[in-house]
Scaffold this active site. Structure first.
Site, PDB file in Angstrom:
ATOM      1  N   ASP A 181       0.571  -1.901  -0.258  1.00 40.87           N
ATOM      2  CA  ASP A 181      -0.248   0.076   0.214  1.00 40.87           C
ATOM      3  C   ASP A 181       0.782   1.076  -0.172  1.00 40.87           C
ATOM      4  OD1 ASP A 181      -1.955  -1.645   0.865  1.00 40.87           O
ATOM      5  OD2 ASP A 181      -2.737  -0.634   1.812  1.00 40.87           O
ATOM      6  N   HIS A 194       3.678  -2.112   2.977  1.00 44.38           N
ATOM      7  CA  HIS A 194       3.776  -1.120   2.323  1.00 44.38           C
ATOM      8  C   HIS A 194       5.299  -0.646   1.813  1.00 44.38           C
ATOM      9  CE1 HIS A 194       0.493  -0.660   5.394  1.00 44.38           C
ATOM     10  NE2 HIS A 194       0.203   0.735   5.087  1.00 44.38           N
TER      11      HIS A 194
END
Ligand code: ZN
Length: 400
Positions: free
Chosen positions: A208, A352
């Protein structure tokens, strides 16, 4: 007399020494400068080849006479008049027409960036104006020659950010199937499909908050090395300037998912803002891939949804069942342990790609998971392979 001569000689010696030092210094500076130039050149070449794709096509295209240069650090294609020549024998007459239309559309869609284009005092505002202008382009037995609008008042050449034109040029050379009437008609690309065995365990790694100039491509290269895919849930406001990363993800067969425009709680915004958060990111992804790719899945920031958000969502909403907490622990080994301890068949793993420690963890854990017999797939591939239908507004935590 003798003395004086000696002094002169000494002075001469000194002058020679000074000159010699200057020369050495000059050579030193020059070699450093040349070194920097060489490295820069290598970088540009590497960058260019990366963007152009691999092997023969890249070589071919470089030889075709496009000039590619860095403008404000953006690889930019410089189309001089009549430089786009394609080998006619590769295409049927029908396909040649399509190529022309595609080229016109490509230039037209960027007219805002190019400034006002006009011919004989008339602004070329409509696509049809462009079309008629480009009808001067010629096809003969050997070449298709596309002429750019080289009218008075226009620059001698058009500069187009490479990402916006490379895709067009790529698919012209790469695969005739990609030639379409308009950008909207262009088929989806699936550059690097992997064979998924639905009976073997599989996992979807998700990243992400990117794309990240620093880390995303490194993760992608590792995935490519292991013939693996993942899903990158990107933020709309991070796409500008990173279009090449978006194309690279798509080209490699991994998935680009949406993660909103600027990471707001979707549960706290009004409907107008909600639409923007859902759709703007897809607009930019489409642009970055020249209309060849659209987002299929969406991860709401913070995993925050409610019934209203669900009802408004134009995408399936993808959560996770393994949270690595990578953003919090910032520790490679902890992230890896968390994944290895908790991941199982059908898992969706949250990471991430904007933290170095997460990137390092990904680089190590990808081979480990493959070694354990997991197929690494994108979220879309995971759900599809497991026979779970993707429905807009529906929330998915895993594929079990
Ligand atoms: Zn996020």
């Amino acid at each position: 007399m003798k003395k004086r001569r000696k002094i002169t000689r000494k002075r001469k010696n000194n002058t020679t020494k000074v000159l010699a030092s200057i020369l050495v210094l000059l050579i030193f500076t020059l070699s450093i400068a040349l070194g920097i130039l060489f490295i820069q050149n290598q970088f540009e070449n590497k960058n260019l080849r990366h963007t152009l794709g691999k092997g023969k096509y890249a070589e071919e295209k470089i030889e075709k006479g496009f000039e590619v240069l860095l403008v404000d650090n953006i690889p930019t294609i410089k189309i001089k008049k009549e430089t786009l020549q394609l080998n006619s024998s590769l295409f049927t007459t029908d396909e040649q027409e399509k190529i022309k239309k595609q080229f016109v559309y490509n230039i037209y869609s960027q007219k805002d960036m190019l400034g006002d284009l006009y011919k004989d005092g008339v602004f070329l505002n409509e696509l049809s104006d462009f079309n008629s202008y480009f009808s001067q382009s010629s096809f003969d037995d050997e070449f298709i020659t596309l002429t750019h609008p080289n009218t008075e008042g226009l620059p001698l050449f058009i500069q187009i950010p490479y990402n916006n034109s490379a895709n067009f040029i790529n698919f012209v050379f790469k695969d005739k199937g990609f030639i379409a009437d308009t950008i909207e008609d262009a088929p989806e690309i699936k550059e690097n499909p992997i064979e998924i065995d639905p009976n073997k365990p599989m996992i979807a790694l998700t990243f992400d908050d990117g794309p990240s100039k620093k880390y995303t491509l490194e993760i992608l290269n590792k995935l490519n090395e292991y013939n693996a895919h993942a899903t990158f849930f990107v933020l709309g406001n991070r796409i500008k300037g990173n279009e090449d990363i978006i194309s690279a993800i798509v080209d490699s067969g991994s998935e680009v998912g949406g993660h909103s425009w600027d990471h707001q709680y979707l549960t706290k915004v009004d409907d107008e803002e909600l639409d923007k958060q859902f759709n703007l990111v897809n607009d930019l992804v489409k642009q970055a891939t020249n209309g060849r790719y659209s987002i299929k899945t969406f991860r709401p920031p913070y995993g925050a949804v409610n019934d209203h958000v669900k009802s408004k969502s134009p995408y399936p909403l993808i959560m996770w069942d393994v949270d690595t907490l990578d953003w919090k622990v910032k520790n490679k080994d902890k992230v890896i342990k968390n994944i290895l301890d908790n991941a199982k068949d059908g898992s969706i793993i949250l990471m991430h790609d904007i933290h170095g420690t997460s990137k390092d963890a990904a680089l190590e854990v990808i081979p480990m998971l493959v070694e354990q017999g997991y197929q690494l797939v994108s979220v879309e591939e995971l759900l599809t392979a497991k026979g779970i239908p993707l429905e807009n507004g529906k929330v998915y935590y895993n594929a079990r």
